[in-house]
Write an enzyme that holds these catalytic residues in place. Structure first.
Site, short mmCIF file in Angstrom:
data_model
loop_
_atom_site.label_atom_id
_atom_site.label_comp_id
_atom_site.label_asym_id
_atom_site.label_seq_id
_atom_site.Cartn_x
_atom_site.Cartn_y
_atom_site.Cartn_z
N TRP A 102 -113.91 41.10 -66.87
CA TRP A 102 -113.44 39.85 -66.26
C TRP A 102 -114.44 38.72 -66.45
O TRP A 102 -114.06 37.57 -66.68
CB TRP A 102 -113.07 40.05 -64.81
N ASP A 172 -115.82 34.64 -59.13
CA ASP A 172 -114.52 35.30 -59.21
C ASP A 172 -114.56 36.49 -58.26
O ASP A 172 -115.24 37.48 -58.53
CB ASP A 172 -114.26 35.75 -60.65
N LYS A 196 -104.88 41.92 -55.12
CA LYS A 196 -105.73 43.08 -54.82
C LYS A 196 -105.93 43.25 -53.32
O LYS A 196 -105.54 44.26 -52.75
CB LYS A 196 -107.06 42.97 -55.55
C1 LIG Z 1 -107.33 41.16 -61.58
C2 LIG Z 1 -108.49 40.30 -61.87
C3 LIG Z 1 -108.38 39.08 -62.55
C4 LIG Z 1 -107.07 38.60 -63.12
O1 LIG Z 1 -106.22 38.22 -62.12
P1 LIG Z 1 -104.78 37.58 -62.45
O2 LIG Z 1 -104.37 37.12 -61.08
O3 LIG Z 1 -103.95 38.64 -63.04
O4 LIG Z 1 -105.00 36.44 -63.37
C5 LIG Z 1 -109.51 38.32 -62.71
N1 LIG Z 1 -110.70 38.72 -62.26
C6 LIG Z 1 -110.85 39.89 -61.60
C7 LIG Z 1 -112.20 40.28 -61.10
C8 LIG Z 1 -109.76 40.72 -61.39
O5 LIG Z 1 -109.91 41.87 -60.75
#
Ligand SMILES: *Cc1c(COP(=O)(O)O)cnc(C)c1O
Length: 361
Positions: A102, A172, A196
């Site tokens: 990511w 993030d 999540k």
């Molecule tokens: C799942 C995830 C993403 C992507 O998320 P989307 O909502 O599908 O764009 C980005 N960063 C991390 C750390 C993730 O776990």
């Protein structure tokens, strides 16, 4: 209905109380004769839900008054592009710490937009650890430093956010938001896809310091402008009303169980159980991750004998332990232990892992 334990990485398990309340009210919202998701987002009933979700985020995470809280569409991936578009003006550059899949995605999008630099990259060690502060030298002129607090695929997590010496830190937090208290003095902005720890997919939660947001470009297409979303309380256009409703219901559940202290207690109990099963297996299960970097949300492991992988997965499925297959890029297994995973689910998984190792080891 038998509710299975769902260890999927995202979309992922949600609090049963939140699902049940949404189900009970989906068709007729509190006697309105229609569903909340059929109503105008400009009406009073929706407005109450919208503001409850926003204020519960603020309350549960202790977000200070000088931060905006926004709900934007496009998930976390939209923020990979929106952050550099807003903050990488001419002549400015940003630093990215790449700790896995990511972090790499975030960097790649920033590099398309402007001058993005890699401050540290864990590729050499297969993205199995978080760097120590001694390995990082922050540039005072950078527009921001970007980290991914929890690498969902690699299973590594920053235990402490770095002190970036005054350079704004952008994080993030898609896979560990709401699982830990935050050191606000170190965070200028965070974003998290909702699927999540918060709600169904389709949205991102963004929390940004007002003085940092003030530096965002305005000469952009309207939806990409943080200032318009902030001025309009995340109602600049039609928001994801269903996802925001579910976010409110999840946060109500978090509050009802005792907020972050109880979330943390359960988090630690779950991860202790599963890491325990790995560590006490005498090498039958192997974690590729450096101990100090172990994630409390996504636990990854491999079987020493990969020929047993299929049997391990089938046996788990038979015991209602679902979603354990590792990401296709790394293989092996992964248990995502988000907030809504009951402690009993982690204990059941650890117990299954012990029995399987005893039988096959
Ligand atoms: C799942 C995830 C993403 C992507 O998320 P989307 O909502 O599908 O764009 C980005 N960063 C991390 C750390 C993730 O776990």
């Amino acid at each position: 209905m038998t509710r299975v334990y769902n260890f999927a990485a995202g979309p992922s398990t949600l609090p049963l109380a939140a699902l049940e309340e949404a189900a009970a009210k989906l068709v007729d919202y509190e006697g309105a004769g229609m569903s909340l998701i059929e109503m105008s987002h400009r009406g009073g009933r929706y407005d109450a839900v919208h503001n409850e979700a926003l204020s519960l985020v603020r309350e549960m995470l202790g977000v200070p008054d000088d931060y905006y809280i926004l709900f934007l569409q496009g998930g976390a991936s939209m923020q990979f592009g929106m952050v550099p578009l807003a903050f990488l003006r001419n002549g400015l550059s940003a630093d990215y710490i790449v700790t896995g899949h990511w972090g790499k995605r975030a960097y790649a999008d920033a590099a398309v937009v402007g001058d993005a630099r890699v401050l540290w990259d864990g590729a050499g060690a297969g993205y199995t650890r978080i760097p120590s502060l001694r390995e990082l030298s922050f540039r005072t002129g950078a527009a921001y430093v970007h980290i991914c607090s929890n690498e969902t695929i690699g299973g590594i997590q920053w235990k402490e956010f770095p002190d970036t010496l005054g350079v704004p830190l952008v994080v993030d937090m898609s896979s560990d938001v709401l699982s830990r208290p935050l050191p606000w003095e170190r965070v200028s902005m965070l974003y998290a896809g909702t699927q999540k720890n918060l709600a169904p997919a389709g949205m991102a939660l963004i929390i940004m310091k007002k003085d940092f947001a003030a530096g965002a470009r305005r000469d952009l297409p309207a939806y990409l402008r943080y200032d318009l979303h902030a001025e309009n309380n995340s109602l600049f256009n039609t928001p994801s009303t269903f996802v925001i409703w579910m976010t409110a219901l999840t946060l109500r559940w978090v509050k009802s169980i005792g907020g972050l202290p109880e979330i943390e207690r359960r988090r630690d109990e779950r991860s202790r159980a599963v890491y325990g099963a790995i560590d006490e297996s005498g090498g039958f299960y192997r974690s590729p991750v450096e101990r100090g970097s172990r994630s409390s949300m996504n636990i990854v492991w491999k079987l020493a004998d990969a020929r047993l992988d299929g049997e391990f997965l089938d046996g788990a499925q038979r015991e209602d332990l679902h979603g354990l297959k590792g990401h296709k890029s790394v293989g092996g297994f992964r248990a995502s232990l988000y907030n809504a995973m009951p402690v009993e689910g982690a204990l059941a998984l650890a117990d299954y892992m012990r029995r399987f190792a005893d039988a096959r080891g």
